[in-house]
Design an enzyme around this catalytic site. Sequence first.
Site, PDB file in Angstrom:
ATOM      1  N   ILE A 119      79.619-156.526  32.257  1.00  0.00           N
ATOM      2  CA  ILE A 119      79.911-157.830  32.506  1.00  0.00           C
ATOM      3  C   ILE A 119      79.504-158.435  34.029  1.00  0.00           C
ATOM      4  O   ILE A 119      80.176-159.800  34.577  1.00  0.00           O
ATOM      5  CB  ILE A 119      81.253-158.633  31.873  1.00  0.00           C
ATOM      6  CG1 ILE A 119      81.950-157.400  32.720  1.00  0.00           C
ATOM      7  CG2 ILE A 119      81.505-158.086  30.319  1.00  0.00           C
ATOM      8  CD1 ILE A 119      83.791-157.927  32.980  1.00  0.00           C
ATOM      9  N   TYR A 120      79.005-156.848  34.964  1.00  0.00           N
ATOM     10  CA  TYR A 120      79.058-156.788  36.056  1.00  0.00           C
ATOM     11  C   TYR A 120      77.821-158.054  35.836  1.00  0.00           C
ATOM     12  O   TYR A 120      77.111-157.699  35.570  1.00  0.00           O
ATOM     13  CB  TYR A 120      79.591-155.497  36.912  1.00  0.00           C
ATOM     14  CG  TYR A 120      80.622-154.455  37.233  1.00  0.00           C
ATOM     15  CD1 TYR A 120      81.413-155.749  36.659  1.00  0.00           C
ATOM     16  CD2 TYR A 120      81.138-153.712  37.424  1.00  0.00           C
ATOM     17  CE1 TYR A 120      83.053-155.080  36.182  1.00  0.00           C
ATOM     18  CE2 TYR A 120      81.354-152.505  37.484  1.00  0.00           C
ATOM     19  CZ  TYR A 120      83.167-153.703  37.205  1.00  0.00           C
ATOM     20  OH  TYR A 120      83.992-152.551  36.925  1.00  0.00           O
ATOM     21  N   ALA A 121      77.583-159.374  37.314  1.00  0.00           N
ATOM     22  CA  ALA A 121      76.844-159.994  37.415  1.00  0.00           C
ATOM     23  C   ALA A 121      76.380-159.910  36.128  1.00  0.00           C
ATOM     24  O   ALA A 121      74.922-160.386  35.570  1.00  0.00           O
ATOM     25  CB  ALA A 121      75.759-158.936  38.059  1.00  0.00           C
ATOM     26  N   GLY A 172      75.425-158.553  33.226  1.00  0.00           N
ATOM     27  CA  GLY A 172      74.499-157.032  33.448  1.00  0.00           C
ATOM     28  C   GLY A 172      73.457-156.551  33.666  1.00  0.00           C
ATOM     29  O   GLY A 172      72.813-156.025  34.036  1.00  0.00           O
ATOM     30  N   LYS A 208      81.263-149.914  30.634  1.00  0.00           N
ATOM     31  CA  LYS A 208      82.434-150.343  30.583  1.00  0.00           C
ATOM     32  C   LYS A 208      81.594-151.243  29.310  1.00  0.00           C
ATOM     33  O   LYS A 208      81.157-151.991  29.243  1.00  0.00           O
ATOM     34  CB  LYS A 208      83.404-150.614  30.698  1.00  0.00           C
ATOM     35  CG  LYS A 208      83.472-149.338  31.885  1.00  0.00           C
ATOM     36  CD  LYS A 208      85.049-150.684  33.121  1.00  0.00           C
ATOM     37  CE  LYS A 208      85.198-150.351  33.774  1.00  0.00           C
ATOM     38  NZ  LYS A 208      83.746-150.326  35.100  1.00  0.00           N
TER      39      LYS A 208
END
Length: 327
Positions: A52-54, A56, A80
């Site tokens: 979920i960082y940015a 993807g 994660k």
Amino acid sequence: MEQRHLGRTGLRVSRLGLGTLTWTRDTDEQEAADQLKAFWEAGGSLVDTADIYADGGAEYLLGRLTEELVPREDLVIATKAGSVLEADRRVDGSRRHLLGALDASLERLGTDYVDLWQLHAFDPHTPLEETLQALDLAVASGRARYVGLSNFSGWQLAKAGTWQLAAPGARNRLASAQMEYSLLQRGIERELLPAALDLGIGLLPSSPLGRGVLTGKYRHGTPADSRGASDHLAAFVAPYLDETASRVVEAVTTAADGLAVTPLQVALAWVRDRPGVTAPVLGARTAQQLRAALSVETLSLPDEIRRALDDVSAPVHHYPDHDWSTL
């Protein structure tokens, strides 16, 4: 950089990790490339990201840089899964979601496997054994080499770790727990850290610099280019700008002055060398900030300074953490 075993496993990782939370959002591609190259050249291997960082974007950028800049075999890539960006649900620990998320992560990363795959959070609506089975399936299929957890409470980690150890050969030992841990946040020492030590689970502290506050940058106000001044991260920093945190920051600054080093180095050395810690994960915004953190490699805190910092930042733990008969 010194290498450490991740928990009670054979996997060795650098004792500092590189985080990618800000990549493609606050850290552009050139800065990210400079960070990865500086980290690798310093002997770093553990690179942490999440699906979920940015949305993807961090995984995608890491995959591109790994292909173009740093050999894949030189890195221990950790990602994660489990967090979802939905209005009515924040975590999905179902086997369906997790394995689908892993496949999507592998595609973005441009690799056939991740070295460490972690559950991003505990899902109270999915049976834990179903969630953990997804980890075992990931290892059995070769898509993940090791597995771990993130943002679990003490009892949740103890239950999950014990479940995995109950069927040797059929289930995979948990290698890691990624949790926030710093001089400003020692809550995991109450139950989670003792459980991790007992179960042989290595700790990967996130926000080891107290969300940037332990660098001392907020002592006299909020710098315009800091996370504390950012629209989307100001609320993240705010809890550590109170009077209690200020006392700890002043103690760190005093220790740094006495050692002729920076507050960043003192705070990072403290958490790096705590019992049970394998590798703090550094979430630098710029390559310059990362290089400043990497300079801690040669620093070990004198015992008297470490004890003083322990005392000034000590959390209040009473019953049942201490012998009830003494309370």
